[in-house]
Design a protein around this motif. Structure first.
Motif, PDB file in Angstrom:
ATOM      1  N   UNK A 101      16.414  -0.070   9.881  1.00  7.53           N
ATOM      2  CA  UNK A 101      16.908   0.705  11.029  1.00  7.53           C
ATOM      3  C   UNK A 101      18.309   1.243  10.724  1.00  7.53           C
ATOM      4  N   UNK A 102      19.255   0.331  10.432  1.00  7.31           N
ATOM      5  CA  UNK A 102      20.626   0.765  10.126  1.00  7.31           C
ATOM      6  C   UNK A 102      20.962   0.410   8.689  1.00  7.31           C
ATOM      7  N   UNK A 103      21.221   1.406   7.904  1.00  4.55           N
ATOM      8  CA  UNK A 103      21.582   1.177   6.500  1.00  4.55           C
ATOM      9  C   UNK A 103      23.078   0.988   6.329  1.00  4.55           C
ATOM     10  N   UNK A 104      23.734   0.454   7.380  1.00  5.89           N
ATOM     11  CA  UNK A 104      25.183   0.198   7.345  1.00  5.89           C
ATOM     12  C   UNK A 104      25.447  -1.194   7.874  1.00  5.89           C
ATOM     13  N   UNK A 116      28.643  -1.271   1.475  1.00  9.06           N
ATOM     14  CA  UNK A 116      29.313  -0.309   0.593  1.00  9.06           C
ATOM     15  C   UNK A 116      28.600   1.047   0.580  1.00  9.06           C
ATOM     16  N   UNK A 117      27.416   1.084   1.202  1.00 10.06           N
ATOM     17  CA  UNK A 117      26.582   2.269   1.002  1.00 10.06           C
ATOM     18  C   UNK A 117      26.741   3.344   2.080  1.00 10.06           C
ATOM     19  N   UNK A 118      27.185   2.957   3.265  1.00 11.62           N
ATOM     20  CA  UNK A 118      27.281   3.915   4.364  1.00 11.62           C
ATOM     21  C   UNK A 118      25.945   4.666   4.520  1.00 11.62           C
ATOM     22  N   UNK A 119      24.874   3.900   4.600  1.00  8.98           N
ATOM     23  CA  UNK A 119      23.526   4.482   4.597  1.00  8.98           C
ATOM     24  C   UNK A 119      23.118   5.078   5.932  1.00  8.98           C
ATOM     25  N   UNK A 149      24.108  -4.304  10.298  1.00  5.78           N
ATOM     26  CA  UNK A 149      24.714  -4.355  11.631  1.00  5.78           C
ATOM     27  C   UNK A 149      25.705  -3.190  11.724  1.00  5.78           C
ATOM     28  N   UNK A 150      25.237  -2.086  12.336  1.00  3.41           N
ATOM     29  CA  UNK A 150      26.094  -0.900  12.354  1.00  3.41           C
ATOM     30  C   UNK A 150      27.346  -1.108  13.214  1.00  3.41           C
TER      31      UNK A 150
END
Ligand code: SF4
Length: 330
Positions: A101-104, A116-119, A149-150
């Motif tokens: 869901x959240x890549x951050x 580190x990815x700011x996905x 966990x954005x």
């Protein structure tokens, strides 16, 4: 020669293989490219003798995959160690739409590249579209959701609950969720229609946890797991436990016993060092012998409590690609 637990442990301990571009292109052709640019080119799945393994692609690996009649063979030191077939992934892994869901992440676990990815943070419509693409393959058996966990665990659980509700309206297949727990996450996710839940302990060594997972609480995860078993039931709750962060075998054995006694299925996960975390964490990928020993001990701990990893329907336990899964591989 078909794969068995010992051969799989050798492959998992190495974790990568060099694969011919042509073979990879054939496998990629049958892979729905919905997990983001480049996904599916980074790793591939190999199946043989009822076992599955996921290997990352590395031109310098001691393993090499070549065509062998209608199958492929994996070669090491010029000898064929196993033959089998490449297996297409749907969204991330075979037979599942396993979506992030959240890549951050606002946390900073030292072994994890996500912070580190700011996905991408996927909108509900995007998730529904990706699951629908996977469904069209005719091979979709389960939906699994995970998330960084954005903003906050509460916000992330809210997002997961809304997503499970929307998916449950459309799909009558198992839905699994892996998030950082909150005080009400198990009740809410169960009520929304989730089938299984995973809260990761990451490690059962409190000192290693404190060093590598700042801002998170091992005690809170354990309490949440205990509560999750009451809500989701036995064989419906699992927890990733990383191997290779410097924990002793004794710590792993005590940890898996404690988790099994709580009704939780531990998912022992060999660490994969990530280049974005180089220098921040000392990791040692476990040997084949260690993987087998700990998987067999976990199998015994599960059986002592009447638990069955092979009944799991979502997330990593039925996939088995990255781990030696008790009651399936050994
Ligand atoms: S075991 Fe889990 S992380 Fe590994 S490929 Fe399967 S679903 Fe993905």
């Amino acid at each position: 020669m078909e794969m068995n637990g010992e051969i799989k442990a050798l492959l998992v301990s190495i974790g990568s293989a060099n694969i011919d571009d042509e073979l990879l292109a054939e496998a990629a052709k049958t892979t729905i490219p919905s997990a983001g640019p480049g996904a599916g080119l980074e790793s591939f799945f190999f199946k043989s003798g009822g076992h599955r393994v996921r290997l990352s692609i590395n031109k310098n690996s001691p393993l090499r995959v070549v065509r062998c009649c209608t199958d492929v063979a994996i070669i090491k030191d010029k000898k064929t160690i196993v033959t089998g077939k490449l297996e297409p992934a749907l969204s991330h892994c075979p037979e599942q739409a396993y979506l992030t869901l959240s890549g951050r992440c606002v946390y900073d676990c030292k072994f994890c590249p996500v912070p580190k990815l700011d996905g991408e943070v996927k909108l509900p419509d995007k998730i529904l579209q990706l699951v629908d693409e996977a469904r069209q393959s005719g091979q979709l058996r389960a939906i699994s959701l995970t998330s960084g966990v954005e903003k906050s665990p509460e916000d992330e659980v809210k997002r997961a609950v809304q997503m499970v509700r929307a998916l449950r309206k459309r799909y009558d297949i198992p839905i699994g969720v892996s998030v950082y727990p909150t005080d009400t996450s198990s009740e809410e996710l169960k009520a929304a229609g989730a089938t299984e839940i995973k809260y990761n302990v990451e490690t059962m060594d409190p000192e290693i946890f404190a060093r590598y997972c700042p801002g998170l609480s091992l005690d809170y995860v354990l309490t949440s797991l205990e509560k999750a078993v009451n809500i989701f039931g036995r064989n419906r709750v699992s927890s990733n436990f990383i191997l290779g962060l410097g924990e002793s075998d004794e710590c792993v054995l005590d940890g898996v016993t404690r988790l099994a006694e709580m009704g939780v299925i531990p998912n022992l996960r060999p660490i994969s060092p990530h280049p974005l975390r180089a220098g921040e964490v000392k990791v040692e990928r476990p040997s084949a012998e260690r993987l087998l020993k700990l998987a067999r001990a976990t199998k015994k701990a599960l059986e002592d409590q009447g638990l069955r990893a092979d009944l799991a329907e979502t997330m990593c336990l039925p996939c088995t690609g990255c781990d030696i899964t008790p009651q399936i591989d050994v």
